[in-house]
Design a protein around this motif. Sequence first.
Motif, PDB file in Angstrom:
ATOM      1  N   ASN A 108       1.933  -5.096  -1.871  1.00  0.00           N
ATOM      2  CA  ASN A 108       2.302  -4.002  -2.772  1.00  0.00           C
ATOM      3  C   ASN A 108       3.495  -4.325  -3.678  1.00  0.00           C
ATOM      4  N   LEU A 109       4.091  -5.498  -3.521  1.00  0.00           N
ATOM      5  CA  LEU A 109       5.135  -5.954  -4.438  1.00  0.00           C
ATOM      6  C   LEU A 109       4.745  -7.349  -4.914  1.00  0.00           C
ATOM      7  N   PHE A 110       4.721  -7.509  -6.240  1.00  0.00           N
ATOM      8  CA  PHE A 110       4.234  -8.763  -6.813  1.00  0.00           C
ATOM      9  C   PHE A 110       5.154  -9.254  -7.920  1.00  0.00           C
TER      10      PHE A 110
ATOM     11  N   LYS B 131       1.503   4.470  -2.716  1.00  0.00           N
ATOM     12  CA  LYS B 131       0.847   5.771  -2.650  1.00  0.00           C
ATOM     13  C   LYS B 131       1.898   6.847  -2.443  1.00  0.00           C
ATOM     14  N   ALA B 132       1.598   8.028  -2.961  1.00  0.00           N
ATOM     15  CA  ALA B 132       2.466   9.185  -2.745  1.00  0.00           C
ATOM     16  C   ALA B 132       1.561  10.383  -2.434  1.00  0.00           C
TER      17      ALA B 132
ATOM     18  N   PHE C 208      -2.099   9.810  -3.996  1.00  0.00           N
ATOM     19  CA  PHE C 208      -2.448   9.143  -5.239  1.00  0.00           C
ATOM     20  C   PHE C 208      -1.786   7.771  -5.266  1.00  0.00           C
ATOM     21  N   ASP C 209      -2.436   6.836  -5.958  1.00  0.00           N
ATOM     22  CA  ASP C 209      -1.909   5.489  -6.122  1.00  0.00           C
ATOM     23  C   ASP C 209      -1.128   5.426  -7.424  1.00  0.00           C
TER      24      ASP C 209
ATOM     25  N   SER D 246       6.538  14.891  -5.518  1.00  0.00           N
ATOM     26  CA  SER D 246       6.164  13.690  -4.780  1.00  0.00           C
ATOM     27  C   SER D 246       6.444  12.428  -5.586  1.00  0.00           C
ATOM     28  N   MET D 247       6.052  12.412  -6.852  1.00  0.00           N
ATOM     29  CA  MET D 247       6.287  11.234  -7.694  1.00  0.00           C
ATOM     30  C   MET D 247       7.775  11.028  -7.921  1.00  0.00           C
TER      31      MET D 247
END
Length: 175
Positions: A64-66, A82-83, A90-91, A154-155
């Motif tokens: 998930n980290l790139f 995701k949240a 949601f992604d 959430s976001m």
Amino acid sequence: MLYKQVLLIISAFIMMIFGLPQNLQKKVNKEIVKTYNVENFNFTEVLIDSDLAKGLPSKFEDKNLFKIEAIGNLLGYAYLSKAPSKTAQFDYLVLLDKDLIVLKTKVIAYREEYGGEIGSTRWLKQFIGKKGGDQLKLGDNIVAISGATISVRSMTNAMNDFLKSLKILQNKNIL
């Protein structure tokens, strides 16, 4: 039958190389091409020590980290997570420049009937320019959206956690 087996093997190989499910990888690639204005790039996973990851506000799991590079130069980083929304998750994607400043946020997959307005480019622009340690506050520097209260909170919380995590990772010279 042989065609399906070959297709399955190719799909599995692609997932191993890129580290994301193919449908998400396609969307992430599209955003990278648009944001960094490149056609070809390398997309490699950044591994965070599991003990350190446990203490971070954001989730840093496998894939998930790139790091994003082109022609041997670091362009920036991509964070995919995701949240929670009202009844699902949601992604979302965060793209950073090489100095770890937010270049773009994008809701990649929203799975609810209501609240999808958080995916609008106009609303997500509020996060551009933010960096590790910045504080986001709904109603102060983040605008609410009527009918999307849960998703907006959430976001905002997810981005706050991510920015706190970035600061910690920077202080420990991991990023």
